[in-house]
Design a protein around this motif. Sequence first.
Motif, PDB file in Angstrom:
ATOM      1  N   SER B 138       0.801  -1.224   0.000  1.00 47.77           N
ATOM      2  CA  SER B 138       0.000   0.000   0.000  1.00 47.77           C
ATOM      3  C   SER B 138       0.834   1.274   0.000  1.00 47.77           C
ATOM      4  O   SER B 138       0.382   2.311  -0.450  1.00 47.77           O
ATOM      5  N   SER B 139       2.047   1.231   0.517  1.00 50.64           N
ATOM      6  CA  SER B 139       2.824   2.468   0.635  1.00 50.64           C
ATOM      7  C   SER B 139       3.750   2.638  -0.563  1.00 50.64           C
ATOM      8  O   SER B 139       4.068   1.667  -1.236  1.00 50.64           O
ATOM      9  N   PRO B 140       4.189   3.881  -0.798  1.00 49.49           N
ATOM     10  CA  PRO B 140       5.142   4.078  -1.896  1.00 49.49           C
ATOM     11  C   PRO B 140       6.552   3.625  -1.526  1.00 49.49           C
ATOM     12  O   PRO B 140       7.442   3.629  -2.366  1.00 49.49           O
ATOM     13  N   SER B 141       6.761   3.264  -0.260  1.00 43.45           N
ATOM     14  CA  SER B 141       8.114   3.009   0.218  1.00 43.45           C
ATOM     15  C   SER B 141       8.434   1.550   0.514  1.00 43.45           C
ATOM     16  O   SER B 141       9.494   1.062   0.157  1.00 43.45           O
ATOM     17  N   LEU B 142       7.518   0.860   1.219  1.00 39.26           N
ATOM     18  CA  LEU B 142       7.850  -0.457   1.742  1.00 39.26           C
ATOM     19  C   LEU B 142       6.892  -1.528   1.247  1.00 39.26           C
ATOM     20  O   LEU B 142       5.733  -1.254   1.007  1.00 39.26           O
ATOM     21  N   VAL B 143       7.390  -2.749   1.171  1.00 36.28           N
ATOM     22  CA  VAL B 143       6.544  -3.896   0.874  1.00 36.28           C
ATOM     23  C   VAL B 143       6.742  -4.911   1.996  1.00 36.28           C
ATOM     24  O   VAL B 143       7.871  -5.162   2.420  1.00 36.28           O
ATOM     25  N   ARG B 144       5.638  -5.478   2.470  1.00 39.04           N
ATOM     26  CA  ARG B 144       5.736  -6.540   3.479  1.00 39.04           C
ATOM     27  C   ARG B 144       5.195  -7.831   2.905  1.00 39.04           C
ATOM     28  O   ARG B 144       4.090  -7.869   2.382  1.00 39.04           O
ATOM     29  N   SER B 190       0.532   5.765  10.873  1.00 37.29           N
ATOM     30  CA  SER B 190       1.502   6.845  11.052  1.00 37.29           C
ATOM     31  C   SER B 190       2.940   6.355  10.821  1.00 37.29           C
ATOM     32  O   SER B 190       3.888   6.932  11.345  1.00 37.29           O
ATOM     33  N   CYS B 191       3.094   5.305  10.024  1.00 43.12           N
ATOM     34  CA  CYS B 191       4.424   4.834   9.612  1.00 43.12           C
ATOM     35  C   CYS B 191       5.159   5.976   8.936  1.00 43.12           C
ATOM     36  O   CYS B 191       4.589   6.712   8.141  1.00 43.12           O
ATOM     37  N   ILE B 192       6.447   6.131   9.267  1.00 43.75           N
ATOM     38  CA  ILE B 192       7.210   7.242   8.683  1.00 43.75           C
ATOM     39  C   ILE B 192       8.100   6.767   7.529  1.00 43.75           C
ATOM     40  O   ILE B 192       8.873   7.530   6.983  1.00 43.75           O
ATOM     41  N   TYR B 193       8.009   5.487   7.205  1.00 43.53           N
ATOM     42  CA  TYR B 193       8.749   4.896   6.080  1.00 43.53           C
ATOM     43  C   TYR B 193      10.259   5.011   6.224  1.00 43.53           C
ATOM     44  O   TYR B 193      10.986   5.065   5.232  1.00 43.53           O
ATOM     45  N   CYS B 194      10.740   5.075   7.466  1.00 43.27           N
ATOM     46  CA  CYS B 194      12.187   5.205   7.672  1.00 43.27           C
ATOM     47  C   CYS B 194      12.926   3.958   7.194  1.00 43.27           C
ATOM     48  O   CYS B 194      14.113   4.013   6.899  1.00 43.27           O
ATOM     49  N   GLY B 195      12.208   2.823   7.156  1.00 43.12           N
ATOM     50  CA  GLY B 195      12.838   1.611   6.631  1.00 43.12           C
ATOM     51  C   GLY B 195      13.784   0.929   7.604  1.00 43.12           C
ATOM     52  O   GLY B 195      14.498   0.006   7.227  1.00 43.12           O
ATOM     53  N   PRO B 355      19.784   7.070   0.405  1.00 46.58           N
ATOM     54  CA  PRO B 355      20.004   5.996   1.384  1.00 46.58           C
ATOM     55  C   PRO B 355      18.709   5.679   2.130  1.00 46.58           C
ATOM     56  O   PRO B 355      18.742   5.118   3.211  1.00 46.58           O
ATOM     57  N   CYS B 356      17.595   6.011   1.534  1.00 50.61           N
ATOM     58  CA  CYS B 356      16.372   6.245   2.283  1.00 50.61           C
ATOM     59  C   CYS B 356      15.178   5.621   1.583  1.00 50.61           C
ATOM     60  O   CYS B 356      15.084   5.663   0.350  1.00 50.61           O
ATOM     61  N   THR B 357      14.250   5.067   2.359  1.00 47.94           N
ATOM     62  CA  THR B 357      13.001   4.594   1.763  1.00 47.94           C
ATOM     63  C   THR B 357      11.919   5.662   1.865  1.00 47.94           C
ATOM     64  O   THR B 357      11.001   5.698   1.065  1.00 47.94           O
ATOM     65  N   GLY B 508      17.450   2.702   3.385  1.00 47.99           N
ATOM     66  CA  GLY B 508      17.695   2.292   2.006  1.00 47.99           C
ATOM     67  C   GLY B 508      19.126   1.816   1.794  1.00 47.99           C
ATOM     68  O   GLY B 508      19.550   1.555   0.673  1.00 47.99           O
ATOM     69  N   GLN B 509      19.875   1.739   2.868  1.00 47.09           N
ATOM     70  CA  GLN B 509      21.296   1.385   2.777  1.00 47.09           C
ATOM     71  C   GLN B 509      21.503  -0.136   2.730  1.00 47.09           C
ATOM     72  O   GLN B 509      20.603  -0.904   3.066  1.00 47.09           O
TER      73      GLN B 509
END
Lengths: 164, 578
Positions: B138-144, B190-195, B355-357, B508-509
């Motif tokens: 659902s998010s632009p950053s992470l997949v579970r 409220s996930c901040i997508y910090c990864g 270096p970032c999600t 993202g590192q």
Amino acid sequence: MAEKKVPAFQGTKEQEAQLKEVIAKHKDSKGALIPVLHEAQEIYGYLPVEVQTMIAEGLGLSLADVYGVVTFYAQFSLYPKGQYRIAVCLGTACYVKGSGDILDKFKERLGIDVGECTEDGKFSLDATRCIGACGLAPVLTVNDDVYGRLTVDDVDGILEKYGF
Amino acid sequence: MENVNIKIDGIEISVPKNYTVLQAARMANIHIPTLCYLEGINEIGACRICVVEIKGARSLQAACVYPVNEGMEVYTNSPAVRKARKANLELILSNHDRKCLTCVRNRNCELQKLAEEFGIKEIRYDGSSDPVFALDQSSPSLVRDNNKCVLCRRCVAACANQAVSVIGLKNRGFVTEVGCAFDAPIFETSCIYCGQCIVSCPVGALYEKDDIPKVQKAIDNTEKHVVVQTAPAVRAALGEEFGLPMGTPVTGKMVAALRRLGFDKVFDTDTSADLTIMEEGTEFIERFTKGENLPLITSCSPGWVKFCEHNYPEFINNLSSAKSPMEMFGAVIKSYYAEKQNIAKENIYSVAIMPCTSKKFEAQRPEHSSSGAQDIDASLTTRELARMIKEAGIQFNELPDEEFDSPFGEATGAGVIFGATGGVMEAAIRTVYELLEGKPLENLEIAPIRGMDGVKEAELTIAGKKVKVAVCHGTKNAKALLERVKAGEKYDFIEVMACPGGCVNGGGQPIVSSEDRVGKDIRVERAKALYAEDRSAALRKSHENPVIQTLYDTYFEKPCSHKAHELLHTTYTKRNKF
């Protein structure tokens, strides 16, 4: 679980005040969450997102933590119980005598799944572990009434008795 | 610390009293395998892979949590230990979606490595193939992908360590899974997508949203002018993906690789970091002079910005309105650069290597389209870049060192240190001091705000006035600091980076296994590469960057001008906590 129907939250101001009192009472003790959940379920009958959010905020926990505990214990319910709580025993004796079919028949007639409640709030359906009445297998309870030695054909009659 | 004497596999050793059996074994150079253990983050003894025999104990014990005591005798390789470990691993594997060949973590998976080390040839248990968990994309950053999850809880602990805690374990038995409350997709929380969850995951249950295909498509399209920028922290870690020691700077090779991948222009995000300093520094001077909206809080870290929007909306006015370096660059490329090069902005495809999600989320925020188009078209992680390089068959370690392209190739040391905690503040002070004092700053390196303390503070005197600054990294520390500000503590300028250690340790590192983290601090090692580059830079202050001077002279007029506000500044949105 998300696909289950949850009726709109109808909590009252009185209930909220009661919950806040409960939270205040337990807030500073270690392991406050479970007693608060128990008392919250007594107040509301179930633990919908609105109630869990109030608890999470009140105890300074994350909603994910609260939800994790609620879904771990079968004691806690995410769905309201009906005026008539139908509980079909799925203990070994009842199960081999066909209580699974009886449960399916209730699901079909009421149009709800286990753990859910009809939209009018009248009937809820649960499957229980052995209730210790194996001599009457297959057995079910509606609130405090016990029905035993049932067949699938008895389901309509039972529902009729409670005005379905 | 007092020591105790213990015996591990017959080796007598004296270890600090507060050690666990695992720590003691490591001191004795005895390897105990682990899976759920992640030093300092997750130490819960859940997976039972590290079990050992302890003389006198009733059952096998988890070495990662079992404390040592005087006279203890430990056996790490007895038949009972080997049998139990193997059975535990087989049980974990029995429920694991064992599609290693197509897994993003193939050859970088702690579970795969254990299976190899334990000599697993067959899995005796059938496990449960039910349920098949749906992917959360659902998010632009992470997949579970919970079909790969081993329920080690490292991600849950990492999330809690960030004071975000949007994920937890739910349900029980075979249907136990990690996810959000009420089965909400992560995008609604409220996930901040910090990864930090991704870099904590031992397996392939968490990974970044794959944006390589769309970037590749743009490169393959000859009509597109594809521009790429690379953040400072990327060069400090990319080498790890190619077997180079941690902390090896690979700036030149990275530029060469990007060129070989077919990017038309390779630019340095450090240049726009200098631009950010000019805008943010000027903003600080304005606010500080008027005494308005202080403390000014940095806004380069999109994870931190989202954290603030969800949890501390009362501080939104304190956030610097200056965009992050990535977004400033995006806006400049599709405006100034497009005009100068006479390329229609519709034909420019702007890629950022980060270096970032959370940057993937930042890139698609509707506010970031001040050039008239989405300023950044795709943001790739360091890991994604490494995958592209491998897929293209580029022999990274054999590449020559190449230079960034002009006009945005020139950057200062101030821009480079943006990638480590304290770097933005240090860069800002170098510029603010000289702008206000009108004379050069003698000591450029501001030691109190470097290093890995959670919250660092310094008090400086600039133009006769006291300036109190604070630096924190990891949103948990940000939370602690903001609570202090709410309680009345006064600061003038605060730097926050969402990830512990700053961008060098971003989500993202490259992923460093639990075992490879032992005895070293990834954050420190990678930061060293950046500080070394700063020290050897010809220019070390943002305002001395000739590219920036030209930009202001010919385009923006001056920092925080009307045009600068249009292109280089942004706004923030209050978001719900739950």
